[in-house]
Design a protein around this motif. Structure first.
Motif: not given
Length: 409
Positions: A145-146, A159-163, A264-269, A324-331
């Motif tokens: 969903g990110l 143009a990016l989602p907030p966060g 890498g990432a997991d469900s929270t970080r 991960l909380a609060g991130f709206g986008a990864v480029i």
């Protein structure tokens, strides 16, 4: 199936330069372009501009002649320059024609295009130095969903989602986007890798003015420590605001959060390697190499070297993971890879990294196949405005000779 003796694929700076030289030699040809002239430049983000000064635009018969040679053309001005260049010699361009497959036939080539089949004796591939966006394997671990995009899809901060925003990759593009996002009020995290840097100005001159007087831009592929070294990023810098430094120290002072490379990432970080110090050290070593080149060049010409101060101290402390909380986008700005094999049916014509195997732009595997505008095709400057014209002239001379030989055989 229509026939054209010489086909150039791509109407960017490389394709137009080849076309100019073929036109000057009286060689009949056509340039096929999937979109419009300068299509790749049109796709850059809204505030994109050159990193090298305008005076480095040295296309054959199309050098920069404006009133700001030391400035840095923005995206739309680059496109306008290429359009004007194409008009100046009536380049035989067919826009809106996509080549989907190129097949050697023994006596030439068969091309599948969006307008039907086409045959040719000679083909010049000028589809750009940066073709397929590269993402590290760790990208697959991000939550579905990110919002995640490659640099070529980025347009502007709004143009990016907030966060918060994670930028993965710290070459010129990654640094420039990170700076822009921070200045737009975003909390920016930059996953850093190994990239060279240099001060934008040394003494009273831009660093490019100094380096062009050294062997830097003329370095050949065989001079590199390994073939993979051609994938190393260009020096971190920017042309925005008249040009300024944009390396790790500048970004850290600005307030961008610097991290090791993304693993890498997991469900929270989000997780990062403990290698920020090593990446900074790599860039510092490349800066030292450039300083040596400049000093030697100045000594050889009997002139004083500019002041070349050592790098300032750097705080390499970086967290191993981020919530991960609060991130709206990864480029992802982690570079590009060649994409020739997906449509050119001659696998042995390319090396292990996917780059064409050539001699002065001519394929040493497939007769009649040429390339121009490829990164390190002949030299470091082969794909940029500064050097593409030199390669185009060599390619065009080879083609002109081959066409003349066919006409007398």
């Amino acid at each position: 199936m229509s026939k054209t003796d010489v086909v150039v694929i791509g109407a960017g700076q490389a394709g137009l330069s080849v076309s100019h030289e073929l036109s000057a030699a009286g060689v009949d040809h056509v340039v096929l372009e999937r979109g419009h002239v300068g299509e790749t430049w049109r796709g850059r983000w809204d505030t994109f501009c050159l990193v090298t000064p305008n005076w480095t635009v040295r296309l054959p018969g199309g050098a920069y002649a404006g009133d700001d040679p030391d400035g840095f053309m923005p995206r739309d001005a680059i496109v306008a320059h290429l359009e004007s260049y194409a008009r100046s010699f009536k380049a035989p361009i067919r826009e809106g024609v996509t080549v989907t497959a190129l097949q050697p036939t023994g006596d030439g080539f068969a091309m599948s295009t969006s307008e039907g089949e086409l045959r040719s004796k000679t083909v010049v591939v000028t589809t750009g130095a940066y073709q397929k966006a590269y993402r590290p394997a760790a990208a697959a671990t991000l939550p579905r969903g990110l919002y995640t995009i490659d640099a070529e899809k980025y347009r502007n901060a709004a143009a990016l989602p907030p966060g918060k925003v994670l930028v993965v990759g710290s070459g010129q593009t990654g640094c420039q986007i990170a700076e822009e996002l921070f200045e737009a009020g975003r909390d920016v995290f930059l996953a850093c890798g190994r990239a060279p840097w240099i001060s934008r100005r040394l003494g009273a001159r831009d660093f490019v003015s100094w380096l062009v007087e050294t062997p830097f831009f003329d370095l050949a592929l065989d001079d590199l420590p390994s073939p993979a070294a051609r994938l190393v990023a260009n020096p971190q810098a920017t042309g925005h605001g008249g040009g300024h430094d944009l390396h790790y120290r500048a970004l850290q002072r600005l307030g961008v959060n610097l991290l090791g490379h993304f693993i890498g990432a997991d469900s929270t970080r989000l997780h990062f390697a403990n290698d920020l110090a090593e990446s900074v050290a790599f860039g510092d070593a490349r800066y030292a190499d450039a300083c040596v080149l400049i000093r030697k060049s100045c000594e050889g010409r009997g002139m004083a070297s500019p002041d070349l101060p050592p790098p300032s101290l750097f705080n390499a402390a970086a967290p191993p993971s981020v919530d991960l909380a609060g991130f709206g986008a990864v480029i992802f700005t982690s570079g590009f890879r060649p994409d020739y094999r997906s449509w050119i049916h001659a696998d042995d014509a390319f090396d292990g990294l996917g780059f064409p195997i050539t001699n002065d732009g001519r394929s040493t595997v497939v007769p009649g196949l040429y390339f121009c505008g490829v990164h390190f095709l002949r030299k470091r400057k082969s794909s940029i405005f500064l050097g593409v014209g030199e390669d185009a002239a060599i390619v065009a001379r080879s083609i002109t000779g081959a066409v003349a030989a066919r006409a007398t055989s």
